[in-house]
Design an enzyme around this catalytic site. Structure first.
Site, PDB file in Angstrom:
ATOM      1  CD  GLU A  38     -69.735 -15.736 -46.775  1.00 22.70           C
ATOM      2  OE1 GLU A  38     -69.730 -15.377 -45.575  1.00 22.70           O
ATOM      3  OE2 GLU A  38     -70.530 -15.319 -47.629  1.00 22.70           O
ATOM      4  CB  THR A  51     -76.488 -17.824 -44.108  1.00 17.23           C
ATOM      5  OG1 THR A  51     -76.511 -16.407 -44.093  1.00 17.23           O
ATOM      6  CG2 THR A  51     -76.185 -18.292 -45.506  1.00 17.23           C
TER       7      THR A  51
HETATM    8  N1  HSE Z   1     -75.947 -17.446 -52.052  1.00 14.13           N
HETATM    9  C1  HSE Z   1     -76.037 -17.470 -50.629  1.00 14.13           C
HETATM   10  C2  HSE Z   1     -77.411 -17.966 -50.226  1.00 14.13           C
HETATM   11  C3  HSE Z   1     -75.819 -16.085 -50.104  1.00 14.13           C
HETATM   12  O1  HSE Z   1     -78.383 -17.524 -50.824  1.00 14.13           O
HETATM   13  O2  HSE Z   1     -77.523 -18.803 -49.348  1.00 14.13           O
HETATM   14  C4  HSE Z   1     -75.862 -15.982 -48.619  1.00 14.13           C
HETATM   15  O3  HSE Z   1     -74.634 -16.247 -48.058  1.00 14.13           O
END
Ligand code: HSE
Length: 312
Positions: free
Chosen positions: A134, A187
């Site tokens: 990831e 992201t």
């Molecule tokens: N917790 C992460 C974010 C999830 O909000 O950036 C997305 O990968």
């Protein structure tokens, strides 16, 4: 050289953060996810035989693909340096969507190779390797997508670096509605816009909410769950990335959703709902509003997926 029978596995899509638990809370849903076939390869090492359903937008280089990075970390850990294994990846979910696409690949990759090798490690032991996969996608080390995709259910991460996770109960009647508007948000970009400082006042409110949310799951108390699903920290900063966010939230809550927020880093949105009727009505009304504003969307209605990654 190893030559085991091939295996086919599935890892589900996930909703990370769940409004009040940035980087520490997530749950898995049924339906969208990744299928991966793991079989003996034609050449030494780990390779990708094909990626289907991704319009050539995902890397086939095993050093860059989240599935093979995770699987390679497992092989290194187990000391398998003389194997020929190939992965065939079937994306059955949108990517860059906020539904944990890279996590589903990482989980299916590492879980599939572990199954192929005869399951030397438990699912929980696979978590650090899935997290490494990831990390290739967004540069950060967090388990709020990979942990629920791997183990299913609601997962609370007490400490990401220490891989300290807690499986929370899922109220049986709870439905999730996930809406994927057809816009893209990376992201990494969605993380970059977040302020590194948070006021004490907001921390106090958020701490109360996450504690109460966890309690609501243990008590199957949907009224408490509803009161708890209020994000004081992340949603106010990211809402601007999603067109019409506050209108959509109002529509979801008017249609009796228990809570509504951004799924992971967005652009997907999620609502937790007390039954499937509410989930359907929320999905339809949000889809209609997006359409009126010329934004296409896909919707997914699901009970909480308590199984996580599975072998077919
Ligand atoms: N917790 C992460 C974010 C999830 O909000 O950036 C997305 O990968």
């Amino acid at each position: 050289m190893l030559d085991f029978p091939g295996v086919k596995v599935f890892a589900p899509a996930t909703v990370a953060n769940v409004s009040v638990g940035y980087d520490v809370l997530g749950f898995a849903i049924h339906g969208p996810g990744d299928d991966i076939i793991v079989r003996t390869g034609k050449k030494l090492g780990l390779s990708i035989a094909g990626i289907h359903g991704a319009q050539n937008r995902l890397p086939k280089d095993p050093k860059k693909n989240t599935a093979t990075v995770a699987a390679q970390a497992l092989l290194d850990h187990l000391g398998y340096d003389n194997v020929a294994i190939e992965l065939e990846i079937f994306k059955k979910m949108p990517f860059a969507s906020g539904m944990g696409s890279s996590a589903a690949s990482a989980v299916a990759g590492v879980f599939g190779v572990n199954e192929y090798l005869g399951s030397p490690l438990t699912k929980k032991e696979l978590l650090p390797f899935a997290m490494l996969g990831e990390q290739v996608a967004d540069g950060a080390y967090h388990a709020d997508n990979v942990a629920p995709s791997l183990m299913g259910g609601f997962i609370l991460i007490r400490d990401n670096e220490k891989h300290d996770t807690i499986r929370l109960p899922s109220p049986t009647e709870l439905y999730a509605c996930v809406i994927h508007p057809h816009i893209s948000i990376l992201t990494s970009e969605s993380r970059e816009i977040l302020s590194s400082e948070v006021s004490l006042e907001k921390v106090v409110k958020q701490t109360g909410n996450i504690g109460a949310f966890v309690a609501s799951l243990y008590r199957s108390d949907l009224e408490l769950l509803k009161r708890s699903l209020e994000d004081h920290i992340i949603e106010p900063q990211r809402a601007k990335l999603i067109p019409h966010f506050y209108d959509l939230k109002e529509i979801a809550l008017k249609n009796k959703a228990l809570g509504f927020s951004i799924s992971g880093a967005g652009p997907s949105l999620f609502a937790l709902c007390p039954n499937s009727l509410v989930a359907e009505e929320v999905a339809l009304s949000i889809k209609t509003h997006l359409k009126q504003n010329k934004i296409g969307s896909d919707t997914y209605i699901s009970l909480i997926n308590n199984e996580g990654a599975k072998k077919y």
